[in-house]
Design a protein around this motif. Sequence first.
Motif, PDB file in Angstrom:
ATOM      1  N   ALA A  40       0.868  -1.167   0.000  1.00 19.08           N
ATOM      2  CA  ALA A  40       0.000   0.000   0.000  1.00 19.08           C
ATOM      3  C   ALA A  40       0.910   1.224   0.000  1.00 19.08           C
ATOM      4  O   ALA A  40       2.001   1.199   0.584  1.00 19.08           O
ATOM      5  N   MET A  41       0.461   2.281  -0.655  1.00 20.64           N
ATOM      6  CA  MET A  41       1.284   3.480  -0.783  1.00 20.64           C
ATOM      7  C   MET A  41       0.539   4.679  -0.204  1.00 20.64           C
ATOM      8  O   MET A  41      -0.698   4.765  -0.290  1.00 20.64           O
ATOM      9  N   GLY A  42       1.289   5.600   0.356  1.00 20.04           N
ATOM     10  CA  GLY A  42       0.641   6.759   0.942  1.00 20.04           C
ATOM     11  C   GLY A  42       1.500   7.999   0.864  1.00 20.04           C
ATOM     12  O   GLY A  42       2.711   7.931   0.596  1.00 20.04           O
ATOM     13  N   TYR A  78       6.304  16.872   2.364  1.00 22.86           N
ATOM     14  CA  TYR A  78       5.475  15.733   1.986  1.00 22.86           C
ATOM     15  C   TYR A  78       6.361  14.505   1.813  1.00 22.86           C
ATOM     16  O   TYR A  78       7.377  14.557   1.106  1.00 22.86           O
ATOM     17  N   TYR A  79       5.939  13.411   2.449  1.00 17.86           N
ATOM     18  CA  TYR A  79       6.706  12.174   2.445  1.00 17.86           C
ATOM     19  C   TYR A  79       5.912  11.053   1.765  1.00 17.86           C
ATOM     20  O   TYR A  79       4.719  10.868   2.041  1.00 17.86           O
ATOM     21  N   CYS A  80       6.603  10.304   0.940  1.00 16.82           N
ATOM     22  CA  CYS A  80       6.037   9.098   0.352  1.00 16.82           C
ATOM     23  C   CYS A  80       6.255   7.940   1.320  1.00 16.82           C
ATOM     24  O   CYS A  80       7.319   7.839   1.960  1.00 16.82           O
ATOM     25  N   ASN A  81       5.261   7.069   1.422  1.00 15.22           N
ATOM     26  CA  ASN A  81       5.321   5.938   2.348  1.00 15.22           C
ATOM     27  C   ASN A  81       4.905   4.658   1.628  1.00 15.22           C
ATOM     28  O   ASN A  81       3.958   4.660   0.842  1.00 15.22           O
ATOM     29  N   ALA A  82       5.643   3.585   1.904  1.00 13.45           N
ATOM     30  CA  ALA A  82       5.278   2.259   1.411  1.00 13.45           C
ATOM     31  C   ALA A  82       5.012   1.367   2.608  1.00 13.45           C
ATOM     32  O   ALA A  82       5.825   1.317   3.533  1.00 13.45           O
ATOM     33  N   GLU A  83       3.900   0.669   2.588  1.00 16.10           N
ATOM     34  CA  GLU A  83       3.474  -0.153   3.722  1.00 16.10           C
ATOM     35  C   GLU A  83       3.246  -1.589   3.255  1.00 16.10           C
ATOM     36  O   GLU A  83       2.441  -1.849   2.357  1.00 16.10           O
ATOM     37  N   ARG A  84       3.972  -2.514   3.876  1.00 16.38           N
ATOM     38  CA  ARG A  84       3.772  -3.928   3.587  1.00 16.38           C
ATOM     39  C   ARG A  84       3.006  -4.552   4.738  1.00 16.38           C
ATOM     40  O   ARG A  84       3.324  -4.306   5.897  1.00 16.38           O
ATOM     41  N   ALA A  85       2.014  -5.377   4.402  1.00 15.41           N
ATOM     42  CA  ALA A  85       1.142  -5.942   5.433  1.00 15.41           C
ATOM     43  C   ALA A  85       1.799  -7.084   6.204  1.00 15.41           C
ATOM     44  O   ALA A  85       1.737  -7.137   7.433  1.00 15.41           O
ATOM     45  N   VAL A  86       2.422  -8.030   5.474  1.00 14.84           N
ATOM     46  CA  VAL A  86       3.000  -9.200   6.127  1.00 14.84           C
ATOM     47  C   VAL A  86       4.383  -9.469   5.555  1.00 14.84           C
ATOM     48  O   VAL A  86       4.482  -9.824   4.369  1.00 14.84           O
ATOM     49  N   PRO A  87       5.426  -9.355   6.353  1.00 17.32           N
ATOM     50  CA  PRO A  87       5.430  -8.780   7.698  1.00 17.32           C
ATOM     51  C   PRO A  87       5.152  -7.275   7.643  1.00 17.32           C
ATOM     52  O   PRO A  87       5.297  -6.655   6.597  1.00 17.32           O
ATOM     53  N   ARG A  88       4.741  -6.701   8.785  1.00 17.81           N
ATOM     54  CA  ARG A  88       4.417  -5.283   8.822  1.00 17.81           C
ATOM     55  C   ARG A  88       5.716  -4.478   8.713  1.00 17.81           C
ATOM     56  O   ARG A  88       6.552  -4.503   9.620  1.00 17.81           O
ATOM     57  N   GLY A 100      10.303   7.950   2.093  1.00 18.93           N
ATOM     58  CA  GLY A 100      11.180   8.731   1.248  1.00 18.93           C
ATOM     59  C   GLY A 100      11.819   9.851   2.053  1.00 18.93           C
ATOM     60  O   GLY A 100      11.566  10.005   3.252  1.00 18.93           O
ATOM     61  N   GLN A 101      12.624  10.659   1.369  1.00 19.16           N
ATOM     62  CA  GLN A 101      13.359  11.718   2.059  1.00 19.16           C
ATOM     63  C   GLN A 101      12.523  12.978   2.234  1.00 19.16           C
ATOM     64  O   GLN A 101      12.903  13.861   3.010  1.00 19.16           O
ATOM     65  N   GLY A 102      11.413  13.070   1.530  1.00 25.06           N
ATOM     66  CA  GLY A 102      10.531  14.218   1.651  1.00 25.06           C
ATOM     67  C   GLY A 102      10.767  15.266   0.591  1.00 25.06           C
ATOM     68  O   GLY A 102      11.885  15.422   0.081  1.00 25.06           O
ATOM     69  N   THR A 103       9.705  15.996   0.264  1.00 26.06           N
ATOM     70  CA  THR A 103       9.801  17.106  -0.674  1.00 26.06           C
ATOM     71  C   THR A 103       8.980  18.266  -0.121  1.00 26.06           C
ATOM     72  O   THR A 103       7.866  18.083   0.369  1.00 26.06           O
ATOM     73  N   GLN A 104       9.554  19.461  -0.193  1.00 28.12           N
ATOM     74  CA  GLN A 104       8.921  20.632   0.402  1.00 28.12           C
ATOM     75  C   GLN A 104       7.847  21.189  -0.526  1.00 28.12           C
ATOM     76  O   GLN A 104       8.101  21.412  -1.719  1.00 28.12           O
TER      77      GLN A 104
END
Length: 117
Positions: free
Chosen positions: A33-35, A93-103, A108-112
Amino acid sequence: QVQLVESGGGLVQPGGSLRLSCTFSGSIFSIFAMGWYRQAPGKERELVARISRGGIMDYADSVKGRFTIARDNANNAVYLQMNSLKPEDTAVYYCNAERAVPRLYYWGQGTQVTVSP
């Protein structure tokens, strides 16, 4: 090792638009999942938008109707289209990647993003 690289931030006037991009590498993009999160000075990091592996989207109330998240599984990328920007959208603003199993979570490093006259 998952790597996330954001781009597309900058300075924009109120009412303007920006499109953030995040490229993903190091694993199988489609299982994450991405956020997008943001953090303003003196405030906690908060969720802006999230898209599941199956394409289900969730938004913070403050950005509903103005921001759109999208993912491109063919190109291992996630985007955040931001319209009708307000000064209160100013943040890193930061990009996030979320893996369910394993959690597992990756950032990312962020962008202003700065919204100012």
